[in-house]
Design a protein around this motif. Structure first.
Motif, PDB file in Angstrom:
ATOM      1  N   MET A   1      -6.802  12.676  -3.823  1.00 26.28           N
ATOM      2  CA  MET A   1      -6.753  11.795  -2.941  1.00 26.28           C
ATOM      3  C   MET A   1      -7.068  12.055  -1.431  1.00 26.28           C
ATOM      4  SD  MET A   1      -4.693   8.541  -2.203  1.00 26.28           S
ATOM      5  CE  MET A   1      -5.200   7.182  -0.912  1.00 26.28           C
ATOM      6  N   ALA A   2      -6.659  13.380  -1.183  1.00 27.62           N
ATOM      7  CA  ALA A   2      -6.817  13.469   0.279  1.00 27.62           C
ATOM      8  C   ALA A   2      -8.230  14.197   0.177  1.00 27.62           C
ATOM      9  CB  ALA A   2      -5.459  14.788   0.759  1.00 27.62           C
ATOM     10  N   LEU A   3      -8.710  14.740  -0.620  1.00 25.99           N
ATOM     11  CA  LEU A   3     -10.285  16.209  -0.802  1.00 25.99           C
ATOM     12  C   LEU A   3     -10.426  14.753  -0.893  1.00 25.99           C
ATOM     13  CD1 LEU A   3      -8.630  18.847  -2.472  1.00 25.99           C
ATOM     14  CD2 LEU A   3      -9.197  18.884  -0.247  1.00 25.99           C
TER      15      LEU A   3
ATOM     16  N   LEU B   1       0.595  -1.526  -0.370  1.00 29.22           N
ATOM     17  CA  LEU B   1      -0.137   0.131  -0.134  1.00 29.22           C
ATOM     18  C   LEU B   1       1.105   1.292  -0.319  1.00 29.22           C
ATOM     19  CD1 LEU B   1      -2.983   0.614  -0.018  1.00 29.22           C
ATOM     20  CD2 LEU B   1      -3.302   1.031   2.262  1.00 29.22           C
ATOM     21  N   ASN B   2       1.811   1.506   0.752  1.00 28.44           N
ATOM     22  CA  ASN B   2       3.013   2.752   1.005  1.00 28.44           C
ATOM     23  C   ASN B   2       3.224   2.698  -0.904  1.00 28.44           C
ATOM     24  OD1 ASN B   2       3.224   3.330   3.681  1.00 28.44           O
ATOM     25  ND2 ASN B   2       3.173   1.935   4.595  1.00 28.44           N
TER      26      ASN B   2
ATOM     27  N   LEU C   1     -10.607   2.746  -2.202  1.00 28.22           N
ATOM     28  CA  LEU C   1     -10.083   4.409  -1.758  1.00 28.22           C
ATOM     29  C   LEU C   1      -9.973   4.509  -0.589  1.00 28.22           C
ATOM     30  CD1 LEU C   1      -7.477   5.539  -3.197  1.00 28.22           C
ATOM     31  CD2 LEU C   1      -9.363   7.306  -3.426  1.00 28.22           C
ATOM     32  N   ILE C   2     -11.095   4.879  -0.064  1.00 27.95           N
ATOM     33  CA  ILE C   2     -11.310   5.472   1.373  1.00 27.95           C
ATOM     34  C   ILE C   2     -10.630   4.440   2.617  1.00 27.95           C
ATOM     35  CG2 ILE C   2     -12.682   5.811   3.806  1.00 27.95           C
ATOM     36  CD1 ILE C   2     -15.062   7.161   0.787  1.00 27.95           C
ATOM     37  N   ASN C   3     -10.783   3.112   2.479  1.00 26.98           N
ATOM     38  CA  ASN C   3      -9.640   2.328   3.163  1.00 26.98           C
ATOM     39  C   ASN C   3      -8.500   2.234   3.065  1.00 26.98           C
ATOM     40  OD1 ASN C   3     -12.667   1.009   4.564  1.00 26.98           O
ATOM     41  ND2 ASN C   3     -12.692  -0.160   2.646  1.00 26.98           N
ATOM     42  N   MET C   4      -8.787   2.651   2.007  1.00 27.20           N
ATOM     43  CA  MET C   4      -6.932   2.541   1.289  1.00 27.20           C
ATOM     44  C   MET C   4      -6.022   3.924   2.208  1.00 27.20           C
ATOM     45  SD  MET C   4      -6.117   1.377  -2.035  1.00 27.20           S
ATOM     46  CE  MET C   4      -6.697  -0.093  -2.529  1.00 27.20           C
ATOM     47  N   ALA C   5      -6.951   4.661   2.103  1.00 26.96           N
ATOM     48  CA  ALA C   5      -6.009   6.310   2.726  1.00 26.96           C
ATOM     49  C   ALA C   5      -6.795   6.079   4.743  1.00 26.96           C
ATOM     50  CB  ALA C   5      -7.268   7.571   2.694  1.00 26.96           C
ATOM     51  N   GLN C   6      -7.739   5.547   4.866  1.00 30.07           N
ATOM     52  CA  GLN C   6      -7.394   4.760   6.404  1.00 30.07           C
ATOM     53  C   GLN C   6      -6.531   3.944   7.096  1.00 30.07           C
ATOM     54  OE1 GLN C   6      -9.201   6.951   8.746  1.00 30.07           O
ATOM     55  NE2 GLN C   6     -10.937   5.560   8.919  1.00 30.07           N
ATOM     56  N   LYS C   7      -5.663   3.322   6.507  1.00 31.12           N
ATOM     57  CA  LYS C   7      -4.555   2.860   7.506  1.00 31.12           C
ATOM     58  C   LYS C   7      -3.561   3.118   6.215  1.00 31.12           C
ATOM     59  CE  LYS C   7      -6.858  -1.631   5.376  1.00 31.12           C
ATOM     60  NZ  LYS C   7      -7.019  -3.499   4.084  1.00 31.12           N
ATOM     61  N   LEU C   8      -3.080   4.452   4.814  1.00 30.17           N
ATOM     62  CA  LEU C   8      -2.264   4.991   5.600  1.00 30.17           C
ATOM     63  C   LEU C   8      -1.764   6.333   6.619  1.00 30.17           C
ATOM     64  CD1 LEU C   8      -2.142   5.246   1.719  1.00 30.17           C
ATOM     65  CD2 LEU C   8      -0.075   4.335   2.699  1.00 30.17           C
ATOM     66  N   GLN C   9      -3.354   7.040   6.532  1.00 28.68           N
ATOM     67  CA  GLN C   9      -3.353   7.472   8.441  1.00 28.68           C
ATOM     68  C   GLN C   9      -4.471   7.646   8.744  1.00 28.68           C
ATOM     69  OE1 GLN C   9      -2.902  11.584   4.720  1.00 28.68           O
ATOM     70  NE2 GLN C   9      -1.194  11.684   5.415  1.00 28.68           N
ATOM     71  N   PRO C  10      -4.370   6.947   9.430  1.00 28.16           N
ATOM     72  CA  PRO C  10      -5.669   6.803  10.342  1.00 28.16           C
ATOM     73  C   PRO C  10      -5.929   7.720  10.849  1.00 28.16           C
ATOM     74  CG  PRO C  10      -3.966   5.155  11.012  1.00 28.16           C
ATOM     75  CD  PRO C  10      -3.149   6.172  10.066  1.00 28.16           C
ATOM     76  N   GLY C  11      -7.524   8.072  11.002  1.00 27.72           N
ATOM     77  CA  GLY C  11      -7.934   9.257  11.272  1.00 27.72           C
ATOM     78  C   GLY C  11      -8.172  10.117  10.633  1.00 27.72           C
ATOM     79  N   ARG C  12      -8.263   9.975   9.359  1.00 28.67           N
ATOM     80  CA  ARG C  12      -8.179  10.949   8.457  1.00 28.67           C
ATOM     81  C   ARG C  12      -9.655  11.232   7.559  1.00 28.67           C
ATOM     82  NH1 ARG C  12      -3.052  13.497   6.491  1.00 28.67           N
ATOM     83  NH2 ARG C  12      -4.536  15.449   5.803  1.00 28.67           N
ATOM     84  N   THR C  13     -10.107  10.071   7.609  1.00 28.96           N
ATOM     85  CA  THR C  13     -11.737   9.637   7.102  1.00 28.96           C
ATOM     86  C   THR C  13     -11.791   9.994   8.401  1.00 28.96           C
ATOM     87  OG1 THR C  13     -11.245   8.196   6.596  1.00 28.96           O
ATOM     88  CG2 THR C  13     -11.135   9.512   5.152  1.00 28.96           C
TER      89      THR C  13
END
Length: 231
Positions: free
Chosen positions: A168-170, A153-154, A210-222
């Motif tokens: 992606m962040a937005l 993932l990273n 994609l949101i689940n991936m973002a959660q793993k990469l940066q927990p708490g950001r979504t």
């Protein structure tokens, strides 16, 4: 080689490591204990490596296969609890089973709170030890698989351009393409193009993925609300 092919190779490599033949490490300063444990573990069909001290063991390169550590509490250099603290910070995928002839309640509580799989007082039942080893190896296998998945993932995220990461962040924060365009000062068509690239490079099949991936990469950001909306 395409990005998809590289990801597939990474995933195959991760799966191979997680399912490789496990190894059991034994650290005990008593040679008779080391030899008897090695024989017992070998009889159970597992590979064992023995060490007489914590420092000897730490000189060994980190294992990349499922593994666990059968560890005596009292050692001539670092004691077992000190070694446990080191392993917790450096080799989190290595579960520990303590064995001792001098255990006490506070020591047992300390070891278990720090994540030990089992704390056995000598003499112990061979089957109890083997059961603990099998449980520890499964924990190690799961930890290695999770770590390998995070590496994939990273690596995918690292392949994104700066603008793709911004998009992606937005997007995972819940903004629509038009709103993302306004936020970044680009057209909605350009946002769609970047979003498509993000989905492809991240190998995401849906926005929820994609949101689940973002959660793993940066927990708490979504937020949970965004996750529910995308589901």
């Amino acid at each position: 080689m395409t990005l998809a092919s590289e990801v597939e190779l990474e995933q195959e490599g991760a799966a191979s490591a997680a399912h490789a033949a496990p190894v059991v490490f034994i650290v005990d300063d008593d040679v008779s204990v080391r030899e008897s444990l090695q024989a017992l573990i070998g009889y159970a069909g597992l590979t064992a490596e023995t060490y007489s001290s914590a420092r000897d063991f730490l000189r060994r390169p980190r294992a990349t296969v499922p593994n666990c550590l059968v560890l005596d509490v009292r050692l001539p250099d670092l004691d077992g609890l000190e070694l446990q603290n080191h392993i917790a910070s450096q080799r989190a995928e290595m579960p520990i089973i303590f064995i001792t002839g001098y255990g006490d309640v506070p020591m047992t509580v300390q070891a278990m709170k720090a994540g030990a799989v089992e704390f056995l007082t000598k003499p112990f039942d061979d089957e109890v030890l083997l059961d603990a080893i099998l449980l520890a190896i499964e924990r190690s296998r799961a930890a290695l698989s999770e770590a390998a998945g995070m590496k994939v993932l990273n690596d995918r995220y690292a392949s994104l351009s700066r603008r793709e990461r911004e998009v992606m962040a937005l997007v995972v924060s819940g903004l629509l393409n038009k709103q993302v365009g306004i936020e970044l000062g680009i057209s909605e068509i350009t946002v769609k193009a970047h979003r498509g690239q993000v989905m492809r490079k991240m190998n995401a099949v849906s926005l929820a993925d994609l949101i689940n991936m973002a959660q793993k990469l940066q927990p708490g950001r979504t937020s949970p609300a965004v996750l529910e909306k995308a589901a």
